[in-house]
Motif scaffolding. Structure first.
Motif, PDB file in Angstrom:
ATOM      1  N   TYR A  50       5.729 -14.399   3.921  1.00 14.83           N
ATOM      2  CA  TYR A  50       5.860 -14.419   5.167  1.00 14.83           C
ATOM      3  C   TYR A  50       4.289 -14.291   6.123  1.00 14.83           C
ATOM      4  O   TYR A  50       3.547 -13.977   6.747  1.00 14.83           O
ATOM      5  CB  TYR A  50       6.445 -13.965   5.903  1.00 14.83           C
ATOM      6  CG  TYR A  50       8.002 -14.831   5.929  1.00 14.83           C
ATOM      7  CD1 TYR A  50       8.219 -16.454   6.086  1.00 14.83           C
ATOM      8  CD2 TYR A  50       8.784 -14.034   5.785  1.00 14.83           C
ATOM      9  CE1 TYR A  50       9.167 -17.002   6.360  1.00 14.83           C
ATOM     10  CE2 TYR A  50      10.494 -15.101   5.070  1.00 14.83           C
ATOM     11  CZ  TYR A  50      10.628 -16.107   5.425  1.00 14.83           C
ATOM     12  OH  TYR A  50      11.315 -16.952   5.563  1.00 14.83           O
ATOM     13  N   TYR A  51       3.773 -12.315   5.032  1.00 14.63           N
ATOM     14  CA  TYR A  51       3.177 -11.640   5.336  1.00 14.63           C
ATOM     15  C   TYR A  51       1.604 -12.830   4.929  1.00 14.63           C
ATOM     16  O   TYR A  51       0.758 -13.008   5.602  1.00 14.63           O
ATOM     17  CB  TYR A  51       2.593 -10.357   4.929  1.00 14.63           C
ATOM     18  CG  TYR A  51       1.284  -9.772   4.840  1.00 14.63           C
ATOM     19  CD1 TYR A  51       1.742  -8.799   5.478  1.00 14.63           C
ATOM     20  CD2 TYR A  51       0.245  -9.619   4.537  1.00 14.63           C
ATOM     21  CE1 TYR A  51       1.009  -7.900   6.704  1.00 14.63           C
ATOM     22  CE2 TYR A  51      -0.702  -8.851   4.582  1.00 14.63           C
ATOM     23  CZ  TYR A  51      -0.945  -8.338   5.770  1.00 14.63           C
ATOM     24  OH  TYR A  51      -1.552  -7.587   5.945  1.00 14.63           O
ATOM     25  N   ASN A  52       1.429 -13.760   3.848  1.00 12.98           N
ATOM     26  CA  ASN A  52       0.599 -14.157   3.388  1.00 12.98           C
ATOM     27  C   ASN A  52       0.024 -15.553   4.234  1.00 12.98           C
ATOM     28  O   ASN A  52      -0.646 -16.378   4.697  1.00 12.98           O
ATOM     29  CB  ASN A  52       0.384 -14.266   2.353  1.00 12.98           C
ATOM     30  CG  ASN A  52      -0.091 -12.696   1.354  1.00 12.98           C
ATOM     31  OD1 ASN A  52      -0.424 -12.468   1.716  1.00 12.98           O
ATOM     32  ND2 ASN A  52       0.820 -13.429  -0.419  1.00 12.98           N
ATOM     33  N   GLU A  53       1.263 -15.839   4.776  1.00 16.98           N
ATOM     34  CA  GLU A  53       0.728 -17.212   5.147  1.00 16.98           C
ATOM     35  C   GLU A  53       0.941 -17.688   7.032  1.00 16.98           C
ATOM     36  O   GLU A  53       1.010 -18.219   8.120  1.00 16.98           O
ATOM     37  CB  GLU A  53       2.295 -18.286   4.592  1.00 16.98           C
ATOM     38  CG  GLU A  53       2.327 -18.217   3.380  1.00 16.98           C
ATOM     39  CD  GLU A  53       3.486 -19.776   2.956  1.00 16.98           C
ATOM     40  OE1 GLU A  53       4.713 -19.860   3.455  1.00 16.98           O
ATOM     41  OE2 GLU A  53       2.868 -19.566   1.993  1.00 16.98           O
ATOM     42  N   SER A  54       2.352 -16.070   7.734  1.00 16.33           N
ATOM     43  CA  SER A  54       1.646 -16.371   8.510  1.00 16.33           C
ATOM     44  C   SER A  54       0.357 -15.491   9.380  1.00 16.33           C
ATOM     45  O   SER A  54      -0.800 -14.533   9.078  1.00 16.33           O
ATOM     46  CB  SER A  54       2.846 -15.516   9.057  1.00 16.33           C
ATOM     47  OG  SER A  54       4.263 -15.722   9.231  1.00 16.33           O
ATOM     48  N   GLN A  55       0.194 -16.576  10.779  1.00 11.52           N
ATOM     49  CA  GLN A  55      -0.877 -15.501  11.351  1.00 11.52           C
ATOM     50  C   GLN A  55      -0.622 -14.981  13.124  1.00 11.52           C
ATOM     51  O   GLN A  55       0.619 -15.330  13.320  1.00 11.52           O
ATOM     52  CB  GLN A  55      -2.017 -17.251  12.292  1.00 11.52           C
ATOM     53  CG  GLN A  55      -1.962 -17.223  10.859  1.00 11.52           C
ATOM     54  CD  GLN A  55      -3.261 -16.996  10.365  1.00 11.52           C
ATOM     55  OE1 GLN A  55      -3.999 -16.237  11.005  1.00 11.52           O
ATOM     56  NE2 GLN A  55      -3.021 -17.303   8.681  1.00 11.52           N
ATOM     57  N   GLY A  56      -0.745 -13.732  13.246  1.00 17.46           N
ATOM     58  CA  GLY A  56      -0.354 -13.304  14.653  1.00 17.46           C
ATOM     59  C   GLY A  56       0.374 -12.671  14.526  1.00 17.46           C
ATOM     60  O   GLY A  56       1.765 -12.246  15.258  1.00 17.46           O
ATOM     61  N   VAL A  57       1.247 -12.439  13.581  1.00 20.76           N
ATOM     62  CA  VAL A  57       2.716 -11.719  13.587  1.00 20.76           C
ATOM     63  C   VAL A  57       2.241 -10.173  13.333  1.00 20.76           C
ATOM     64  O   VAL A  57       1.576  -9.383  12.199  1.00 20.76           O
ATOM     65  CB  VAL A  57       3.134 -11.785  11.863  1.00 20.76           C
ATOM     66  CG1 VAL A  57       4.755 -10.849  11.874  1.00 20.76           C
ATOM     67  CG2 VAL A  57       3.976 -13.478  12.120  1.00 20.76           C
ATOM     68  N   ASN A  58       3.334  -9.329  14.377  1.00 20.47           N
ATOM     69  CA  ASN A  58       3.110  -8.331  14.024  1.00 20.47           C
ATOM     70  C   ASN A  58       3.371  -6.712  14.113  1.00 20.47           C
ATOM     71  O   ASN A  58       4.106  -5.707  14.050  1.00 20.47           O
ATOM     72  CB  ASN A  58       2.967  -7.833  15.982  1.00 20.47           C
ATOM     73  CG  ASN A  58       3.658  -8.016  16.506  1.00 20.47           C
ATOM     74  OD1 ASN A  58       4.848  -8.619  16.706  1.00 20.47           O
ATOM     75  ND2 ASN A  58       2.958  -8.511  17.818  1.00 20.47           N
ATOM     76  N   ALA A 112      -2.367 -10.642  -0.091  1.00 19.50           N
ATOM     77  CA  ALA A 112      -1.888  -9.670   0.736  1.00 19.50           C
ATOM     78  C   ALA A 112      -2.984  -8.763   0.874  1.00 19.50           C
ATOM     79  O   ALA A 112      -3.026  -7.917   1.836  1.00 19.50           O
ATOM     80  CB  ALA A 112      -0.656  -9.222   0.661  1.00 19.50           C
ATOM     81  N   THR A 113      -3.127  -7.587  -0.424  1.00 21.16           N
ATOM     82  CA  THR A 113      -4.502  -6.643  -0.784  1.00 21.16           C
ATOM     83  C   THR A 113      -5.860  -7.072  -0.248  1.00 21.16           C
ATOM     84  O   THR A 113      -6.539  -6.350   0.314  1.00 21.16           O
ATOM     85  CB  THR A 113      -3.850  -6.824  -2.102  1.00 21.16           C
ATOM     86  OG1 THR A 113      -4.912  -7.166  -2.590  1.00 21.16           O
ATOM     87  CG2 THR A 113      -2.668  -5.784  -2.775  1.00 21.16           C
ATOM     88  N   ARG A 114      -6.255  -8.616  -0.127  1.00 20.10           N
ATOM     89  CA  ARG A 114      -7.579  -8.845   0.221  1.00 20.10           C
ATOM     90  C   ARG A 114      -7.508  -9.452   1.972  1.00 20.10           C
ATOM     91  O   ARG A 114      -8.345 -10.046   2.404  1.00 20.10           O
ATOM     92  CB  ARG A 114      -8.050  -9.990  -0.145  1.00 20.10           C
ATOM     93  CG  ARG A 114      -7.842 -10.122  -1.627  1.00 20.10           C
ATOM     94  CD  ARG A 114      -8.315 -10.677  -2.740  1.00 20.10           C
ATOM     95  NE  ARG A 114      -7.236 -12.341  -2.839  1.00 20.10           N
ATOM     96  CZ  ARG A 114      -6.970 -12.268  -3.861  1.00 20.10           C
ATOM     97  NH1 ARG A 114      -6.486 -11.564  -4.390  1.00 20.10           N
ATOM     98  NH2 ARG A 114      -6.163 -13.626  -4.072  1.00 20.10           N
ATOM     99  N   ILE A 115      -6.220  -9.397   2.774  1.00 16.92           N
ATOM    100  CA  ILE A 115      -6.008  -9.769   4.095  1.00 16.92           C
ATOM    101  C   ILE A 115      -6.163  -8.351   4.431  1.00 16.92           C
ATOM    102  O   ILE A 115      -6.166  -7.052   4.533  1.00 16.92           O
ATOM    103  CB  ILE A 115      -4.907  -9.908   4.583  1.00 16.92           C
ATOM    104  CG1 ILE A 115      -4.689 -11.477   4.088  1.00 16.92           C
ATOM    105  CG2 ILE A 115      -5.021 -10.134   5.733  1.00 16.92           C
ATOM    106  CD1 ILE A 115      -2.820 -11.897   3.888  1.00 16.92           C
ATOM    107  N   PRO A 116      -7.563  -8.597   5.216  1.00 17.95           N
ATOM    108  CA  PRO A 116      -7.624  -6.705   6.230  1.00 17.95           C
ATOM    109  C   PRO A 116      -7.059  -6.823   7.640  1.00 17.95           C
ATOM    110  O   PRO A 116      -5.951  -7.440   7.823  1.00 17.95           O
ATOM    111  CB  PRO A 116      -9.077  -7.300   6.962  1.00 17.95           C
ATOM    112  CG  PRO A 116      -9.842  -8.918   6.694  1.00 17.95           C
ATOM    113  CD  PRO A 116      -8.299  -9.332   5.478  1.00 17.95           C
TER     114      PRO A 116
END
Length: 116
Positions: A50-58, A112-116
């Motif tokens: 979910y973390y890698n595919e979601s946009q705007g999840v907080n 996921a580690t590459r997502i700022p």
């Protein structure tokens, strides 16, 4: 054979009994000694997907019984997502290296580690 011979690390070393959110002194030890059980791998697989595919999840919800390791898991996930470098090794890589049987999960952790 002694009991100490059964363990990889010295059983007489200091071991923190409580996970402290602001403890930066033991970061490397905490991630190195974290054990990714089959059950944890199953749950974090969902998280990283979910973390890698979601946009705007907080946010996420971590539930469990008292003493089940929720805070510890959250702290480990924060280390992985922040992906700081300690002693020349990135924390996300350390966790990914612990995942041997699930190549998709391992790849998702590294992604996921590459997502700022």
């Amino acid at each position: 054979m002694t009991l100490n011979a059964l363990f990889q690390k010295d059983v007489h070393r200091p071991i923190e009994t409580v996970i402290k959110a602001d403890d930066q002194e033991h970061v490397l030890t905490e991630i190195e000694e974290y054990v990714v059980t089959r059950e944890i791998a199953h749950k974090i697989r969902d998280f990283f997907t979910y973390y890698n595919e979601s946009q705007g999840v907080n946010g996420v919800w971590i539930s469990g019984f008292f003493g089940s390791g929720k805070s510890h898991l959250l702290k480990i996930l924060s280390y992985v997502l922040e992906n700081k470098e300690y002693n020349g090794v990135k924390l996300g890589q350390i966790l990914a290296d612990k995942i041997e049987d699930d190549h998709m999960l391992r790849g998702d952790v590294l992604r996921a580690t590459r997502i700022p």
